[in-house]
Motif scaffolding. Structure first.
Motif, PDB file in Angstrom:
ATOM      1  N   VAL A   1       0.840  -1.206   0.000  1.00  0.00           N
ATOM      2  CA  VAL A   1       0.000   0.000   0.000  1.00  0.00           C
ATOM      3  C   VAL A   1       0.872   1.252   0.000  1.00  0.00           C
ATOM      4  CG1 VAL A   1      -1.646   1.349   1.355  1.00  0.00           C
ATOM      5  CG2 VAL A   1      -2.013  -1.106   1.027  1.00  0.00           C
ATOM      6  N   ASP A   2       1.923   1.246   0.798  1.00  0.00           N
ATOM      7  CA  ASP A   2       2.845   2.387   0.810  1.00  0.00           C
ATOM      8  C   ASP A   2       3.463   2.605  -0.563  1.00  0.00           C
ATOM      9  OD1 ASP A   2       2.339   2.800   3.475  1.00  0.00           O
ATOM     10  OD2 ASP A   2       4.222   1.921   4.199  1.00  0.00           O
TER      11      ASP A   2
ATOM     12  N   THR B   1       0.866   4.036  -2.941  1.00  0.00           N
ATOM     13  CA  THR B   1       0.577   5.432  -2.603  1.00  0.00           C
ATOM     14  C   THR B   1       1.720   6.352  -3.004  1.00  0.00           C
ATOM     15  OG1 THR B   1      -0.764   4.695  -0.719  1.00  0.00           O
ATOM     16  CG2 THR B   1      -0.033   6.987  -0.712  1.00  0.00           C
TER      17      THR B   1
ATOM     18  N   ALA C   1      -5.940   0.902  -0.436  1.00  0.00           N
ATOM     19  CA  ALA C   1      -5.288   1.982  -1.190  1.00  0.00           C
ATOM     20  C   ALA C   1      -6.274   2.524  -2.207  1.00  0.00           C
ATOM     21  CB  ALA C   1      -4.025   1.466  -1.874  1.00  0.00           C
TER      22      ALA C   1
END
Length: 218
Positions: free
Chosen positions: A56-57, A60, A81
């Protein structure tokens, strides 16, 4: 194509300007593997193959990153996300697509049985450029195709050594490297790799161990 092995089941593939990461899980150096990636392939939802936070990081922080996964995983990550939902794609078994300059074919559809009382989940194996095959948590052999580089799940709660060796024999790739070795100590690793190397060689497969973060041209 450059293949970099990370701990357990994660590998990173690089060619020309494209970077593809498979199964960045919690047992692996996932954030490192995902740095600068163009695409991610996830075989299934288990945490040793999917580090949700790291993925997800990455989605993003990198607006160009695309992710491909079975339907249940794709749906989960679209919720985690939301801003990247349009870049998260569902993969069905028996499909073909292009991403980041790589040709992908998908196989299987179901995780290997762990125990009848443990729910079965979806699992997709990926063949990249007709060369590197990552089966995820399965021993599905790509039908009608010759694999050049096999990633062998050496040890898991769902397998035994005989099945590992038979998988290598069945695929008969010219070369093979290990994945799914994170639960093995040095002694167990040596025993299983010895079987794979010795018996695989009889059927034309050269097996080699890769250390974490080690790279090889395939």
């Amino acid at each position: 194509m450059k293949l970099t092995k990370y701990t357990h089941a994660c590998v990173r593939l690089e060619k020309e300007s494209g970077v593809l990461v498979l199964d960045p899980g919690t047992f692996s150096e996932s954030a490192e593997a995902l740095a600068g990636a163009d695409a991610v392939l996830v075989t299934h939802e288990h945490q040793d193959h999917l580090d949700t936070k790291a993925v997800v990081d990455a989605l993003t922080g990198n607006q160009d990153l695309a992710l491909y996964a079975p339907g249940s995983v794709a749906a989960q990550l679209r919720g985690e996300a939301a801003g990247a939902a349009g870049r998260i794609h569902t993969v069905e078994p028996g499909s073909s697509f292009q991403v980041a300059g790589f040709e992908i074919r998908s196989f299987g559809g179901q995780h290997a049985l762990i125990h009848p009382q443990i729910p079965m989940v979806a699992n997709i194996g990926y063949l990249v450029d007709g060369n590197v095959y990552h089966p995820g948590d399965s021993f599905i052999i790509p039908d009608g195709l010759s694999v050049k580089t096999l990633l062998v799940p050496l040890h898991a709660p769902w397998s035994k050594s005989a099945e590992v060796v038979d998988f290598v024999i069945g695929v008969r790739a010219p070369r093979a490297f290990q994945i799914h070795d994170g639960l093995l100590n040095e002694i167990g690793l040596g025993i299983i790799e010895g079987h794979v190397q010795r018996i695989g060689a009889k059927y034309g497969t050269e097996y080699r161990h890769l250390a974490a973060r080690e790279s090889v041209e395939v």
